[in-house]
Write a protein that holds these residues in place. Structure first.
Motif, PDB file in Angstrom:
ATOM      1  N   ASN A 230       0.816  -1.214   0.000  1.00 49.54           N
ATOM      2  CA  ASN A 230       0.000   0.000   0.000  1.00 49.54           C
ATOM      3  C   ASN A 230       0.846   1.258   0.000  1.00 49.54           C
ATOM      4  N   LEU A 231       1.954   1.237   0.726  1.00 48.67           N
ATOM      5  CA  LEU A 231       2.839   2.404   0.740  1.00 48.67           C
ATOM      6  C   LEU A 231       3.331   2.722  -0.667  1.00 48.67           C
ATOM      7  N   GLN A 232       3.721   1.688  -1.402  1.00 50.31           N
ATOM      8  CA  GLN A 232       4.217   1.882  -2.764  1.00 50.31           C
ATOM      9  C   GLN A 232       3.103   2.363  -3.688  1.00 50.31           C
ATOM     10  N   LEU A 233       1.946   1.722  -3.622  1.00 49.77           N
ATOM     11  CA  LEU A 233       0.846   2.061  -4.515  1.00 49.77           C
ATOM     12  C   LEU A 233       0.289   3.451  -4.223  1.00 49.77           C
ATOM     13  N   GLN A 234       0.156   3.785  -2.964  1.00 50.46           N
ATOM     14  CA  GLN A 234      -0.360   5.101  -2.611  1.00 50.46           C
ATOM     15  C   GLN A 234       0.611   6.204  -3.009  1.00 50.46           C
ATOM     16  N   GLY A 235       1.912   5.898  -2.933  1.00 52.51           N
ATOM     17  CA  GLY A 235       2.902   6.878  -3.368  1.00 52.51           C
ATOM     18  C   GLY A 235       2.757   7.197  -4.842  1.00 52.51           C
ATOM     19  N   ALA A 236       2.505   6.170  -5.656  1.00 49.36           N
ATOM     20  CA  ALA A 236       2.310   6.385  -7.097  1.00 49.36           C
ATOM     21  C   ALA A 236       1.006   7.116  -7.362  1.00 49.36           C
ATOM     22  N   GLU A 237      -0.078   6.695  -6.706  1.00 49.45           N
ATOM     23  CA  GLU A 237      -1.388   7.296  -6.942  1.00 49.45           C
ATOM     24  C   GLU A 237      -1.423   8.771  -6.561  1.00 49.45           C
ATOM     25  N   SER A 238      -0.651   9.145  -5.544  1.00 49.36           N
ATOM     26  CA  SER A 238      -0.641  10.553  -5.116  1.00 49.36           C
ATOM     27  C   SER A 238      -0.041  11.466  -6.175  1.00 49.36           C
ATOM     28  N   LYS A 239       0.725  10.898  -7.110  1.00 46.99           N
ATOM     29  CA  LYS A 239       1.362  11.688  -8.162  1.00 46.99           C
ATOM     30  C   LYS A 239       0.534  11.728  -9.450  1.00 46.99           C
ATOM     31  N   ILE A 240      -0.547  10.946  -9.489  1.00 48.41           N
ATOM     32  CA  ILE A 240      -1.347  10.842 -10.713  1.00 48.41           C
ATOM     33  C   ILE A 240      -2.701  11.491 -10.485  1.00 48.41           C
ATOM     34  N   SER A 241      -2.982  12.509 -11.243  1.00 46.77           N
ATOM     35  CA  SER A 241      -4.275  13.188 -11.212  1.00 46.77           C
ATOM     36  C   SER A 241      -4.846  13.179 -12.624  1.00 46.77           C
ATOM     37  N   PRO A 242      -6.128  13.547 -12.792  1.00 49.59           N
ATOM     38  CA  PRO A 242      -6.700  13.588 -14.142  1.00 49.59           C
ATOM     39  C   PRO A 242      -5.946  14.506 -15.096  1.00 49.59           C
ATOM     40  N   GLN A 243      -5.197  15.461 -14.543  1.00 49.65           N
ATOM     41  CA  GLN A 243      -4.460  16.393 -15.391  1.00 49.65           C
ATOM     42  C   GLN A 243      -3.138  15.816 -15.906  1.00 49.65           C
ATOM     43  N   VAL A 244      -2.687  14.740 -15.313  1.00 51.73           N
ATOM     44  CA  VAL A 244      -1.427  14.132 -15.729  1.00 51.73           C
ATOM     45  C   VAL A 244      -1.645  13.374 -17.038  1.00 51.73           C
ATOM     46  N   LYS A 245      -0.798  13.626 -18.017  1.00 49.30           N
ATOM     47  CA  LYS A 245      -0.933  12.968 -19.312  1.00 49.30           C
ATOM     48  C   LYS A 245      -0.735  11.457 -19.180  1.00 49.30           C
ATOM     49  N   LEU A 246      -1.376  10.715 -20.074  1.00 46.39           N
ATOM     50  CA  LEU A 246      -1.338   9.251 -20.027  1.00 46.39           C
ATOM     51  C   LEU A 246       0.096   8.728 -20.001  1.00 46.39           C
ATOM     52  N   LYS A 247       0.937   9.216 -20.880  1.00 43.54           N
ATOM     53  CA  LYS A 247       2.318   8.736 -20.948  1.00 43.54           C
ATOM     54  C   LYS A 247       3.046   8.971 -19.631  1.00 43.54           C
ATOM     55  N   ASP A 248       2.819  10.129 -19.031  1.00 46.96           N
ATOM     56  CA  ASP A 248       3.481  10.448 -17.759  1.00 46.96           C
ATOM     57  C   ASP A 248       2.943   9.571 -16.629  1.00 46.96           C
TER      58      ASP A 248
ATOM     59  N   ALA B 257       5.142   2.664 -13.939  1.00 53.40           N
ATOM     60  CA  ALA B 257       6.259   1.781 -14.271  1.00 53.40           C
ATOM     61  C   ALA B 257       7.404   1.937 -13.273  1.00 53.40           C
ATOM     62  N   VAL B 258       7.716   3.161 -12.899  1.00 53.89           N
ATOM     63  CA  VAL B 258       8.772   3.401 -11.911  1.00 53.89           C
ATOM     64  C   VAL B 258       8.429   2.688 -10.604  1.00 53.89           C
ATOM     65  N   THR B 259       7.161   2.804 -10.183  1.00 55.08           N
ATOM     66  CA  THR B 259       6.743   2.155  -8.942  1.00 55.08           C
ATOM     67  C   THR B 259       6.863   0.645  -9.033  1.00 55.08           C
ATOM     68  N   LEU B 260       6.361   0.062 -10.123  1.00 60.97           N
ATOM     69  CA  LEU B 260       6.412  -1.391 -10.283  1.00 60.97           C
ATOM     70  C   LEU B 260       7.845  -1.913 -10.341  1.00 60.97           C
ATOM     71  N   VAL B 261       8.694  -1.243 -11.097  1.00 64.04           N
ATOM     72  CA  VAL B 261      10.087  -1.679 -11.201  1.00 64.04           C
ATOM     73  C   VAL B 261      10.781  -1.582  -9.843  1.00 64.04           C
ATOM     74  N   ASP B 262      10.515  -0.505  -9.113  1.00 65.83           N
ATOM     75  CA  ASP B 262      11.116  -0.366  -7.781  1.00 65.83           C
ATOM     76  C   ASP B 262      10.636  -1.470  -6.836  1.00 65.83           C
ATOM     77  N   VAL B 263       9.348  -1.815  -6.926  1.00 60.30           N
ATOM     78  CA  VAL B 263       8.817  -2.887  -6.083  1.00 60.30           C
ATOM     79  C   VAL B 263       9.458  -4.223  -6.450  1.00 60.30           C
ATOM     80  N   TYR B 264       9.445  -4.560  -7.736  1.00 63.92           N
ATOM     81  CA  TYR B 264       9.960  -5.852  -8.181  1.00 63.92           C
ATOM     82  C   TYR B 264      11.450  -6.039  -7.876  1.00 63.92           C
TER      83      TYR B 264
END
Length: 218
Positions: free
Chosen positions: A79-97, A103-110
């Motif tokens: 949850n710490l990892q997922l919430q950290g990623a979600e806090s950076k993503i808003s509707p205004q953030v472009k899809l690619k970003d 991807a950064v979150t998943l790679v760091d977790v793995y």
């Protein structure tokens, strides 16, 4: 936390968190360290209580059995990892970003020592404790999967992308973020990757996902 079970028209509830209290963090930190060093079967309640600096009675007041304690360690870490990623993503953030953040979150977790060691523990114990393997999946990887699907649903509603099979798309993305790094670490034939190696996988996963699902206007 509620997540969508998209295989059917029903809701799936994430595992419930343990009862919180003044010593909760101490118990969780002690359990985390003991499980990582001694494994699930080898970890004793006495050792965990000693490491946490609490009595066995206090420990049992939070976790009635060792399995719940193990799953709570995993749940909190994920949850710490997922919430950290979600806090950076808003509707205004472009899809690619947004995909890059994921991807950064998943790679760091793995590639984290915690995930690799916990994954080994669960695989080693799942034959004797099959319920542990199922609950590990539901507590960790499945939550990441559903959060990715939820993001894709919201992105489609905004007109940013259109994907028919969002579960499969989420699975593809997660697997691309593993590449061969996770397997090599899991088998002990490679050390933790460098940032350049991680960036190569991150950039490749985002590019491949966009090429497959949004080749023209993303």
């Amino acid at each position: 936390m509620i997540v969508f079970a998209l295989e059917g028209n029903q809701m799936d509830t994430a595992p419930q968190a343990a009862r919180k209290g003044r010593k909760y963090d101490d118990v969780l930190a002690g359990a985390r360290e003991v499980f990582l060093t001694q494994g699930f079967d080898g970890a004793s309640v006495d050792d965990i209580a000693r490491k946490a600096g609490v009595s066995k009675a206090t420990l049992y007041s939070y976790f009635p059995d060792k399995r719940l304690m193990f799953l709570e360690v995993i749940r909190v870490e994920c949850n710490l990892q997922l919430q950290g990623a979600e806090s950076k993503i808003s509707p205004q953030v472009k899809l690619k970003d947004a995909l890059r953040i994921a991807a950064v979150t998943l790679v760091d977790v793995y590639t984290s020592d915690f995930y690799v060691r916990m994954y080994r523990l669960v695989v080693a114990e799942s034959e004797r404790f099959p319920e542990l393997g199922r609950q590990f999946y539901e507590t960790g990887p499945l939550q990441g999967r559903y959060r990715m699907v939820r993001y894709l649903i919201e992105a489609e509603e905004r007109g940013a992308i259109k994907i028919e099979d969002k579960l499969l798309a989420a699975d593809f993305f997660a697997e691309m973020c593993r590449a061969d790094m996770f397997t090599k670490m899991l088998l002990g034939i490679a050390a933790k990757p460098t940032q350049a190696e991680k960036d190569r996988v991150i950039n490749g996963a985002v590019a491949m996902f966009l090429a497959r699902y949004c080749p023209e206007n993303c």
